[in-house]
Design a protein around this motif. Structure first.
Motif, PDB file in Angstrom:
ATOM      1  N   TYR A 478      -2.917  13.853   8.535  1.00 16.45           N
ATOM      2  CA  TYR A 478      -2.509  14.221   7.187  1.00 16.45           C
ATOM      3  C   TYR A 478      -1.607  15.451   7.186  1.00 16.45           C
ATOM      4  O   TYR A 478      -0.766  15.609   6.319  1.00 16.45           O
ATOM      5  N   PHE A 479      -1.794  16.319   8.148  1.00 17.97           N
ATOM      6  CA  PHE A 479      -0.915  17.477   8.320  1.00 17.97           C
ATOM      7  C   PHE A 479      -1.019  17.918   9.777  1.00 17.97           C
ATOM      8  O   PHE A 479      -1.922  17.476  10.513  1.00 17.97           O
ATOM      9  N   ASP A 480      -0.138  18.745  10.199  1.00 20.09           N
ATOM     10  CA  ASP A 480      -0.130  19.255  11.570  1.00 20.09           C
ATOM     11  C   ASP A 480      -1.414  20.041  11.822  1.00 20.09           C
ATOM     12  O   ASP A 480      -1.694  21.029  11.145  1.00 20.09           O
ATOM     13  N   GLY A 481      -2.208  19.562  12.772  1.00 15.22           N
ATOM     14  CA  GLY A 481      -3.486  20.184  13.071  1.00 15.22           C
ATOM     15  C   GLY A 481      -4.672  19.407  12.542  1.00 15.22           C
ATOM     16  O   GLY A 481      -5.818  19.681  12.919  1.00 15.22           O
ATOM     17  N   ASN A 482      -4.446  18.453  11.668  1.00  9.51           N
ATOM     18  CA  ASN A 482      -5.526  17.629  11.117  1.00  9.51           C
ATOM     19  C   ASN A 482      -6.045  16.653  12.176  1.00  9.51           C
ATOM     20  O   ASN A 482      -5.264  15.962  12.823  1.00  9.51           O
ATOM     21  N   GLU A 483      -7.373  16.593  12.327  1.00 11.39           N
ATOM     22  CA  GLU A 483      -7.980  15.727  13.342  1.00 11.39           C
ATOM     23  C   GLU A 483      -8.973  14.737  12.738  1.00 11.39           C
ATOM     24  O   GLU A 483      -9.695  14.078  13.477  1.00 11.39           O
ATOM     25  N   ARG A 484      -9.015  14.636  11.420  1.00 14.89           N
ATOM     26  CA  ARG A 484      -9.941  13.716  10.756  1.00 14.89           C
ATOM     27  C   ARG A 484      -9.169  12.723   9.905  1.00 14.89           C
ATOM     28  O   ARG A 484      -8.151  13.062   9.310  1.00 14.89           O
ATOM     29  N   LEU A 485      -9.704  11.517   9.809  1.00 15.24           N
ATOM     30  CA  LEU A 485      -9.080  10.493   8.969  1.00 15.24           C
ATOM     31  C   LEU A 485      -9.175  10.892   7.501  1.00 15.24           C
ATOM     32  O   LEU A 485     -10.205  11.391   7.040  1.00 15.24           O
ATOM     33  N   ARG A 486      -8.112  10.643   6.768  1.00 20.00           N
ATOM     34  CA  ARG A 486      -8.038  10.970   5.340  1.00 20.00           C
ATOM     35  C   ARG A 486      -7.691   9.719   4.527  1.00 20.00           C
ATOM     36  O   ARG A 486      -7.000   8.814   5.016  1.00 20.00           O
ATOM     37  N   HIS A 487      -8.090   9.731   3.265  1.00 14.05           N
ATOM     38  CA  HIS A 487      -7.798   8.582   2.397  1.00 14.05           C
ATOM     39  C   HIS A 487      -6.311   8.408   2.135  1.00 14.05           C
ATOM     40  O   HIS A 487      -5.822   7.291   1.992  1.00 14.05           O
ATOM     41  N   TRP A 488      -5.545   9.534   2.081  1.00 14.36           N
ATOM     42  CA  TRP A 488      -4.134   9.426   1.716  1.00 14.36           C
ATOM     43  C   TRP A 488      -3.240   8.926   2.850  1.00 14.36           C
ATOM     44  O   TRP A 488      -2.026   8.855   2.677  1.00 14.36           O
ATOM     45  N   ILE A 489      -3.817   8.536   3.993  1.00 14.20           N
ATOM     46  CA  ILE A 489      -2.988   7.864   5.004  1.00 14.20           C
ATOM     47  C   ILE A 489      -2.551   6.491   4.511  1.00 14.20           C
ATOM     48  O   ILE A 489      -1.719   5.830   5.147  1.00 14.20           O
ATOM     49  N   SER A 490      -3.085   6.080   3.350  1.00 14.05           N
ATOM     50  CA  SER A 490      -2.667   4.809   2.743  1.00 14.05           C
ATOM     51  C   SER A 490      -1.303   4.897   2.083  1.00 14.05           C
ATOM     52  O   SER A 490      -0.661   3.860   1.834  1.00 14.05           O
ATOM     53  N   LEU A 491      -0.833   6.098   1.774  1.00 13.18           N
ATOM     54  CA  LEU A 491       0.383   6.227   0.968  1.00 13.18           C
ATOM     55  C   LEU A 491       1.637   5.654   1.635  1.00 13.18           C
ATOM     56  O   LEU A 491       2.462   5.050   0.945  1.00 13.18           O
ATOM     57  N   PRO A 492       1.843   5.813   2.932  1.00  5.95           N
ATOM     58  CA  PRO A 492       3.011   5.133   3.520  1.00  5.95           C
ATOM     59  C   PRO A 492       2.995   3.622   3.275  1.00  5.95           C
ATOM     60  O   PRO A 492       4.047   3.028   2.986  1.00  5.95           O
ATOM     61  N   LEU A 493       1.814   2.998   3.344  1.00  7.80           N
ATOM     62  CA  LEU A 493       1.729   1.552   3.084  1.00  7.80           C
ATOM     63  C   LEU A 493       2.103   1.249   1.635  1.00  7.80           C
ATOM     64  O   LEU A 493       2.831   0.291   1.361  1.00  7.80           O
ATOM     65  N   ALA A 494       1.600   2.045   0.704  1.00  9.23           N
ATOM     66  CA  ALA A 494       1.902   1.812  -0.708  1.00  9.23           C
ATOM     67  C   ALA A 494       3.385   1.974  -1.003  1.00  9.23           C
ATOM     68  O   ALA A 494       3.913   1.359  -1.930  1.00  9.23           O
ATOM     69  N   MET A 495       4.076   2.799  -0.204  1.00 13.02           N
ATOM     70  CA  MET A 495       5.508   3.022  -0.397  1.00 13.02           C
ATOM     71  C   MET A 495       6.365   2.060   0.423  1.00 13.02           C
ATOM     72  O   MET A 495       7.588   2.150   0.392  1.00 13.02           O
ATOM     73  N   GLY A 496       5.722   1.156   1.174  1.00  6.20           N
ATOM     74  CA  GLY A 496       6.477   0.157   1.919  1.00  6.20           C
ATOM     75  C   GLY A 496       6.808   0.533   3.349  1.00  6.20           C
ATOM     76  O   GLY A 496       7.634  -0.116   3.985  1.00  6.20           O
ATOM     77  N   ILE A 497       6.178   1.579   3.898  1.00  6.07           N
ATOM     78  CA  ILE A 497       6.374   1.961   5.297  1.00  6.07           C
ATOM     79  C   ILE A 497       5.273   1.296   6.122  1.00  6.07           C
ATOM     80  O   ILE A 497       4.100   1.649   6.008  1.00  6.07           O
ATOM     81  N   ASN A 498       5.629   0.342   6.956  1.00  5.38           N
ATOM     82  CA  ASN A 498       4.639  -0.471   7.658  1.00  5.38           C
ATOM     83  C   ASN A 498       4.599  -0.227   9.164  1.00  5.38           C
ATOM     84  O   ASN A 498       4.011  -1.014   9.906  1.00  5.38           O
ATOM     85  N   THR A 499       5.202   0.874   9.622  1.00  6.39           N
ATOM     86  CA  THR A 499       5.275   1.141  11.054  1.00  6.39           C
ATOM     87  C   THR A 499       3.896   1.146  11.694  1.00  6.39           C
ATOM     88  O   THR A 499       3.714   0.609  12.791  1.00  6.39           O
ATOM     89  N   ARG A 500       2.934   1.730  11.049  1.00  4.29           N
ATOM     90  CA  ARG A 500       1.579   1.822  11.583  1.00  4.29           C
ATOM     91  C   ARG A 500       0.589   1.077  10.675  1.00  4.29           C
ATOM     92  O   ARG A 500      -0.572   1.488  10.532  1.00  4.29           O
ATOM     93  N   ALA A 501       1.030   0.003  10.095  1.00  2.00           N
ATOM     94  CA  ALA A 501       0.252  -0.673   9.064  1.00  2.00           C
ATOM     95  C   ALA A 501      -1.078  -1.204   9.586  1.00  2.00           C
ATOM     96  O   ALA A 501      -2.125  -1.024   8.946  1.00  2.00           O
ATOM     97  N   THR A 502      -1.079  -1.873  10.737  1.00  2.00           N
ATOM     98  CA  THR A 502      -2.310  -2.498  11.225  1.00  2.00           C
ATOM     99  C   THR A 502      -3.384  -1.469  11.514  1.00  2.00           C
ATOM    100  O   THR A 502      -4.527  -1.575  11.050  1.00  2.00           O
ATOM    101  N   ALA A 503      -3.034  -0.445  12.288  1.00  2.00           N
ATOM    102  CA  ALA A 503      -4.021   0.572  12.641  1.00  2.00           C
ATOM    103  C   ALA A 503      -4.467   1.355  11.415  1.00  2.00           C
ATOM    104  O   ALA A 503      -5.650   1.716  11.285  1.00  2.00           O
ATOM    105  N   THR A 504      -3.541   1.634  10.510  1.00  2.00           N
ATOM    106  CA  THR A 504      -3.891   2.385   9.302  1.00  2.00           C
ATOM    107  C   THR A 504      -4.832   1.578   8.419  1.00  2.00           C
ATOM    108  O   THR A 504      -5.827   2.102   7.909  1.00  2.00           O
ATOM    109  N   ALA A 505      -4.531   0.300   8.233  1.00  2.00           N
ATOM    110  CA  ALA A 505      -5.412  -0.567   7.446  1.00  2.00           C
ATOM    111  C   ALA A 505      -6.799  -0.642   8.075  1.00  2.00           C
ATOM    112  O   ALA A 505      -7.822  -0.560   7.379  1.00  2.00           O
ATOM    113  N   ASP A 506      -6.865  -0.773   9.388  1.00  2.00           N
ATOM    114  CA  ASP A 506      -8.164  -0.841  10.069  1.00  2.00           C
ATOM    115  C   ASP A 506      -8.930   0.471   9.917  1.00  2.00           C
ATOM    116  O   ASP A 506     -10.142   0.472   9.674  1.00  2.00           O
ATOM    117  N   ALA A 507      -8.248   1.598  10.061  1.00  2.00           N
ATOM    118  CA  ALA A 507      -8.914   2.895   9.923  1.00  2.00           C
ATOM    119  C   ALA A 507      -9.489   3.054   8.521  1.00  2.00           C
ATOM    120  O   ALA A 507     -10.627   3.533   8.343  1.00  2.00           O
TER     121      ALA A 507
END
Length: 676
Positions: A478-507
């Motif tokens: 979520y930011f430089d230094g963040n080591e925990r999964l966050r809910h807002w990692i969904s935002l790239p998918l909602a905006m149409g960025i699918n580079t890491r879609a599979t892993a992000t959806a699974d997480a």
């Protein structure tokens, strides 16, 4: 105050079992054959059980707290809020203006009329069932062969809340009933003048009911400034206002799938999103509600969440309220490089600008979507300077890694965000996407090209800076230094960025998911019932993973989450947060629920005022979708999708005429233009 604290605690205790991982989910409610939902008390999984619901109009909002105890008796408290009636606090003889000091009164059984049959007072306390259908209805157990039905609803235009009582003679002989009406009045000196409150019932003092005959009257909870009337209301006219409002919601932007729970929650979400609109000095404004947030606007709830929704619903009050919000932000563009104000509360008198939450990105994203969907070229030209300033501000805030710096995000410091977070950069990306389209429509071709180039560069920078492996998933930090999964990692998918879609959806769907949707953060130091969730995160997650085409894992999550919010222990809308603010039904979250289907499952995108695309996605569990009477500009679109073997039969209608049809593989982008 003590009553409110007790109610909050009682509600918390009532809901706590469903919030822990050890307790299986239980549904209190069922879908009603006549529409709405019904809680059959005799079949309730556990008693006592308490809940609350908010019902709003332009000058009133009521949070109705109700509990059914072990003896099936109703305990009812009505928290009536008059948002425009701003009050004072008088301390040590000094009068000073309180923040969010809405005129607010709580009523229990003391205001209820007494009903007597042959000198015996009838006590209507036990309840057989409860119904929610845009109004709140309690069906009492018959006493002395008399049935009481209470129906609660707000005035859609006045400082008034109504509780209608309907008495029915279920016996075989006539009944002569005596009614003792109660009334309470109060007057205080307020910020705008003298405030009057009048709570009274209007029943005849004596009623004769033949067998099978009903008699209805109302308890009125009224308020006024100075010489405004506080009597003379007609509950039938007030109820018709509410019924007309619900009829509009029933007939516009209608979702029909093979899952009735999704359809019903979609309908209820339209009600909650659209009812929370209030008169103010800024004009009509949409506000979150929840007991805390009225006659004010925020960059996230109004500019980003609900503003882009109202044109699609075709709801004039919502469209005007969104326009007023964007114009308010437009009039307060900073003259220096300070961040734009993120809220205008208390009718615009209180302006918040003490931190940069990424609000410029929120506003650019929401306002450009709103204007494209509304299709009003003149209004787009008027509001365009706001979008241009917001996008330029974000560009000026790019750091050496090419991502946007902001002090925090909409969580406002509740949790660490670093100096550049994924949410702000993702929303800026969304603003560049729709901003480029809108600029092109307005003839600003060079600027459109600039935004497109910035968008391409930003996507690469988001990948380079935020792309990261966390908990075994190649997703985002979520930011430089963040080591925990966050809910807002969904935002790239909602905006149409699918580079890491599979892993992000699974997480999101495997690690962060709970029975209450996704956690804000996966914190191993917290017990399950101490974890924090905000429904807005879950709603973006579902929209993002569906938009990216990950149906097999997300559709079951969508269904179970919708069942819990519609039929579970706290109904009938999606909520703000837990443990904060008692899981209030803030209204803009309901707009986000509807957008799951519009922008996620249907994949609606706009390439111009009249040019669109959808990306149909269905599977065996959700194999049919119709979305009827969706408004875009002056046109009305309808979509019919049906899964047939491995393809989706698709029909698109504009103003009732078929303009495109075909059979497409899931995930295929289908473009169309509305004919002139």
């Amino acid at each position: 105050m003590m009553i409110r604290l007790f109610l909050s605690f009682a509600f918390f205790i009532g809901c706590l079992p469903a919030l822990t991982q050890e307790n299986p989910r239980q549904n209190f409610w069922n879908l009603s054959s006549a529409g709405g939902i019904t809680w059959n008390i005799s079949q309730s999984p556990q008693l006592p059980h308490a809940d609350h619901i908010e019902l709003s109009g332009t000058k009133v909002s009521a949070i109705i707290n109700y509990e059914i105890n072990k003896n099936k008796q109703l305990i009812l408290h009505r928290d009536i809020i008059f948002p425009q009636l701003r009050t004072y606090d008088r301390t040590n003889g000094v009068s000073w203006q309180k923040f969010r000091a809405y005129r607010r009164l709580t009523y229990g059984s003391e205001i209820e009329p007494t009903i007597t049959d042959s000198m015996v007072t009838i006590v209507f306390d036990k309840v057989d069932s409860v119904r929610i259908d845009g109004k709140l209805v309690f069906y009492h157990t018959p006493v002395h062969e008399i049935t009481l039905t209470r129906t609660l609803f707000p005035s859609m235009s006045g400082r008034l809340f109504v509780e209608k009582w309907t008495l029915t003679n279920n016996g075989t002989i006539s009944k002569k009933l005596q009614v003792g009406n109660n009334a309470t009045q109060s007057t205080i000196s307020g910020y705008k003048g003298i405030y009057h409150n009048n709570t009274y019932s209007e029943a005849k003092t004596e009623i004769t009911l033949a067998p099978g005959i009903t008699y209805s009257f109302a308890i009125y909870f009224a308020a006024a400034i100075d010489d405004e009337p506080v009597t003379g209301f007609e509950f039938a006219a007030v109820e018709k206002e509410r019924d007309d409002f619900m009829a509009f919601m029933q007939n516009n932007l209608v979702l029909e799938t093979n899952n009735p729970v999704l359809d019903q929650l979609f309908y209820f979400s339209k009600i909650r999103a659209a009812e929370s609109i209030f008169d103010s000095k800024m004009g009509l404004v949409h506000s979150p509600g929840g007991g805390n947030y009225y006659v004010g606007i925020w960059a996230n709830d109004q500019a980003e969440y609900s503003g882009p929704f109202f044109p699609l619903l075709g709801y004039d009050k919502g469209i005007i309220a969104a326009k007023n919000a964007y114009i308010k932000f437009l009039k307060h563009i900073p003259k220096d490089d300070k961040p734009i104000q993120y809220s205008f509360e208390i009718e615009g008198d209180v302006i918040a600008s003490n931190k940069d939450r990424g609000d410029a990105a929120m506003i650019a994203y929401g306002a450009s979507q709103y204007l494209l969907r509304l299709g009003d070229r003149q209004l787009a030209k008027e509001i365009w300077p706001l979008i241009e300033w917001c996008l330029d501000y974000c560009n000026r805030k790019l750091n050496s890694k090419g991502v946007v710096m902001s002090k925090t995000d909409e969580m406002e410091g509740r949790i660490a965000t670093g100096d550049a977070n994924l949410a702000t950069s993702s929303l800026y990306y969304g603003g560049l996407t729709s901003g480029a389209v809108l600029a092109s429509e307005l003839g600003l071709n060079r600027l459109s090209q600039t935004y497109t180039a910035r968008k391409i560069a930003l996507e690469k920078n988001i990948e380079a800076h935020f792309g990261y492996r966390i908990d075994g998933y190649d997703t985002y930090r979520y930011f430089d230094g963040n080591e925990r999964l966050r809910h807002w990692i969904s935002l790239p998918l909602a905006m149409g960025i699918n580079t890491r879609a599979t892993a992000t959806a699974d997480a999101l769907l495997e690690k962060l998911w709970t029975e209450n949707g996704v956690l804000v953060e996966l914190d191993p130091n917290k017990k399950p019932d101490q974890q924090t969730f905000w429904d807005r995160g879950t709603l973006y997650v579902l929209r993002g993973v569906l938009k990216a085409g990950y149906l097999d894992k997300s559709i079951p999550k969508l269904i179970t989450f919708s069942e819990k919010r519609l039929l579970g222990d706290h109904v009938p809308y999606v909520i703000e947060a837990y443990p904060e603010n008692d899981m209030q039904h803030l209204s803009a979250e309901s707009a986000l629920y509807c957008r799951i289907f519009i922008e996620g499952l249907l994949g609606l995108e706009q390439d111009g005022f009249a040019a669109f695309s959808i990306t149909p996605n269905l599977n065996q569990q959700l194999h049919e979708l119709k979305l009827r009477n969706m408004h875009v500009g002056k046109d009305v679109l309808s979509f019919e999708l049906r899964l047939v073997e491995d393809k989706i039969e698709t029909k698109i209608f504009a103003d009732g005429k078929l303009i495109k049809s075909g059979s497409f593989k899931a995930g295929t982008k289908v473009k169309f233009v509305i004919p002139e």
